[in-house]
Design an enzyme around this catalytic site. Structure first.
Site, short mmCIF file in Angstrom:
data_model
loop_
_atom_site.label_atom_id
_atom_site.label_comp_id
_atom_site.label_asym_id
_atom_site.label_seq_id
_atom_site.Cartn_x
_atom_site.Cartn_y
_atom_site.Cartn_z
N HIS A 10 45.63 -26.41 -54.38
CA HIS A 10 46.29 -27.60 -54.93
C HIS A 10 46.40 -28.71 -53.88
CE1 HIS A 10 50.04 -26.90 -52.75
NE2 HIS A 10 49.89 -25.62 -53.03
N GLU A 88 51.35 -18.76 -55.79
CA GLU A 88 51.46 -18.65 -54.34
C GLU A 88 52.15 -17.34 -53.96
OE1 GLU A 88 50.59 -18.79 -51.45
OE2 GLU A 88 50.97 -20.86 -50.79
#
Length: 249
Positions: A10, A88
């Site tokens: 990202h 994550e």
């Protein structure tokens, strides 16, 4: 037949900018992060990539990066699958803390171990903590006790791999071109698996935000080649900047 897989971290998030441990906290992109998403889309467009399917996490910084990249690619219509397994790594009790301040308190080497080692997790977040994913309704269908309160890269890999084998790999084997937009550590886990690198080697791997990493795989999904799209020196500098985040000021 060569299979193409792109891994995309990202774009810059607000807590990347603030140099804070983010983990599963649902922080959005900065304006720079949105620009990185569009730039990633342009790099992939210039490469001539035509995707068949995309995968991302359930965290908005990855979702919005994917949306921005697909818009630039003019492939907004692409089927997109979201999974918590691509989230994550959970940073436990470190989530929300300033990385430089944590390094000053605990030492840069300890923070590097927490951030980049293979099998040592940060201190855990208790299941009763309001920030624990068990209290977040996006995970309501999952067993609260099975949700992580902290993770090492090793346990992140254990989480990610079933999704790779069950969802992503079959598409690649079927000849599909695949885009995975996720996070630094979920992508490090996939990188380790794909390249079969050692636990020691993974310690030094840093994945920059917003720069597509193109893999070419054979029929058995063995890596034939991989490279960052765009300027290699820019990717190197961006990776070095990621490495420096855990140093005391």
């Amino acid at each position: 037949m060569t299979r193409k897989l792109v891994l995309l971290r990202h774009g810059q998030s607000q807590w990347n900018l603030d140099n804070r441990f983010t983990g599963w906290v649902d922080v959005d992109l900065t304006e720079q992060g949105r620009q990185e998403a569009a730039a990633a889309g342009k790099l992939m467009k210039d490469e001539g990539l035509q995707f068949d399917v995309a995968y991302t996490s359930v965290l908005k910084r990855a979702i919005h990066t994917l949306q921005g990249a697909l818009k630039e690619l003019d492939q907004d219509w692409l089927p997109v699958h979201k999974s918590w397994r691509l989230n994550e790594r959970h940073y436990g009790g470190l989530q929300g803390l300033d990385k430089a301040e944590t390094a000053a308190k605990h030492g840069e080497e300890q923070v590097k171990i927490w951030r980049r080692s293979y099998d040592i997790p940060p201190p855990a977040m208790d299941v009763t903590d309001p920030g624990h994913p068990g209290h977040d309704r996006r995970y309501a269908t999952l067993d609260r006790n099975a949700l992580p309160g902290t993770e090492s890269l090793a346990t992140t890999l254990v989480r990610v791999l079933p999704y790779w084998h069950d969802a992503i790999a079959p598409q690649l084997k079927a000849g599909q071109t695949v885009l995975v937009t996720a996070h630094g550590n979920s992508l490090r886990a996939l990188y380790k698996y794909l390249n079969d690198i050692s636990n020691a080697q993974i310690l030094e791997l840093n994945i920059p935000t917003g720069i597509p990493l193109l893999f070419e795989l054979d029929d058995n999904l063995r890596v034939q080649s991989y490279r960052y799209l765009g300027d290699p020196e820019a990717a190197k500098r961006a990776a070095e900047a990621v490495a420096n985040q855990g140093k005391a000021k």
